[in-house]
Structure formats: C-alpha cells, structure tokens
Design a protein around this motif. Structure first.
Motif, PDB file in Angstrom:
ATOM      1  N   THR A  49      54.789  63.278 -21.139  1.00 39.62           N
ATOM      2  CA  THR A  49      54.995  61.941 -20.590  1.00 39.62           C
ATOM      3  C   THR A  49      53.754  61.089 -20.835  1.00 39.62           C
ATOM      4  N   ARG A  50      52.649  61.788 -21.147  1.00 38.86           N
ATOM      5  CA  ARG A  50      51.386  61.152 -21.525  1.00 38.86           C
ATOM      6  C   ARG A  50      50.837  60.258 -20.417  1.00 38.86           C
ATOM      7  N   THR A  51      50.980  60.721 -19.175  1.00 39.14           N
ATOM      8  CA  THR A  51      50.337  60.039 -18.053  1.00 39.14           C
ATOM      9  C   THR A  51      49.253  60.958 -17.498  1.00 39.14           C
ATOM     10  N   ASN A  52      48.164  60.362 -17.065  1.00 41.17           N
ATOM     11  CA  ASN A  52      47.047  61.153 -16.549  1.00 41.17           C
ATOM     12  C   ASN A  52      47.462  61.972 -15.332  1.00 41.17           C
ATOM     13  N   LYS A  53      48.302  61.382 -14.488  1.00 34.88           N
ATOM     14  CA  LYS A  53      48.755  62.051 -13.267  1.00 34.88           C
ATOM     15  C   LYS A  53      49.477  63.355 -13.593  1.00 34.88           C
TER      16      LYS A  53
END
Length: 199
Positions: A49-53
């Motif tokens: 998803t390429r989100t830091n979270k």
C-alpha cells in the motif's frame, strides 16, 4: 483433575468434533496447513500500500514474530510434550507430522504475533485477522497436532510480543532510517505515477 488431565480432556473435546462433524475436516486441514500463505499475502498487501503506517506495522509484526519464536523455543526447553497423535489413542489425525515437541504451537505464535500487530494499528478491521488467528489455533487442535495448552501459550506469546514490538519499534530511529532508504530505492525502481500529468 490434574493439569495434564484437563489438557487432554480439552483436546478431546475439540479433536472429537472432527469425528462428529466429518464434513468439516477438509476445511480444518486447509486452515491448519495453508492459511499461512494467506497471512503472507496479507502482509504483502499491507506492505505495498506504500504507506508509512502500514509498513511500520509490518515491521512491528515481523519483530513480534521473531521475539515470540525466540521465547517459544526457550520455554520449549523447559517444558515439552509430543503431539497428541503420538501419545494418545484414537486421535483424529488429519495431517502428517514428524513426532517432536509440540509446545508451544509455532503456527499460533506466527498468527497471533502478526494478527494482533495488525489489530493494534487497524482496530476496526483487525478483528477479522484476530478471528483468523483464533480459528487457526482451534484447527491445530482439531487436526490432532497440538494440545490446547500449546495453542494458548503460543497465543499469549504472540500477543505479548506484538504489544512489545508496537511499543518498542517506534522508539528505534534506525528502523525508520532503514525504511526511508528502502523507499528511496523502491521509488527509483518502481516510481509512483504522477496523476497530475493526466489532467
């Protein structure tokens, strides 16, 4: 009733369900053996998803699993038991396994350390993965390879390690640095599409 007798009685209660509800045996065998691939796919989806979270969540889940496995292997040196199918008569054995120490359940450690890590970050949807982890734990008893105490201990270690990793990982600045380095390399190899060019 001694603890050992209770453990065996609880095992029989679950394992004997496979004799009464034989139509569920194939499903339980698949859950016990192959949902690990579903778990791997889930982690890949979250990662890409390429989100830091989500990426920090995946890192925390991996740390949790490693910690739980180390603790599990350690406690397994002090308390051990062979799988139920190896020592009890008339076990509903549905999968093939070499005879060795079944305490604690590695599958349960894996699923609870990762699924609880997901729940800690995504509490609304994370319940789905906790239900999956619980189902896998039950399935390991159903197919005859673990006692309830093996599974309960694996679940406890997974949850404990997930909470520990959730608390500790954000404090380790080098993890964020390594993630930033990885993401720079990823953007070079797999650049994100600039949607503004389409307008």
């Amino acid at each position: 009733m001694s603890f050992s007798e209770w453990n065996i009685a609880a095992f029989r209660m679950v394992n004997d369900l496979g004799k009464e509800y034989q139509f569920l045996n194939s499903s339980m065998s698949i859950i016990a053996e192959y949902t690990v691939f579903v778990l791997a796919l889930i982690m890949l989806v979250y990662w890409f998803t390429r989100t830091n979270k989500n990426r920090m969540m995946v890192i925390q889940a991996i740390i949790a699993f490693i910690v739980a496995e180390i603790i599990g292997k350690t406690v397994g040196q002090f308390y051990s038991n062979y799988q139920p199918f190896a020592v009890l008569p008339n076990v509903n054995k549905l999968v093939n396994r070499a005879v060795d120490n079944s305490f604690p359940s590695d599958h349960t450690i894996l699923f609870f350390s990762i699924c609880f890590s997901i729940w800690l970050v995504h509490k609304k949807s994370g319940w789905i993965w906790l239900i999956l982890a619980f189902t896998v734990g039950i399935s390991r008893i159903w197919v005859g390879v673990h006692y309830p105490f093996d599974v309960a201990t694996g679940a406890f270690l997974g949850i404990f390690s997930a909470v520990l990793a959730y608390w500790l990982a954000p404090k380790l600045s080098f993890l964020q640095s390594l993630l930033s380095i990885y993401e720079r390399g990823e953007r070079y190899i797999l650049p994100s599409k600039d949607r503004s060019k389409n307008f």
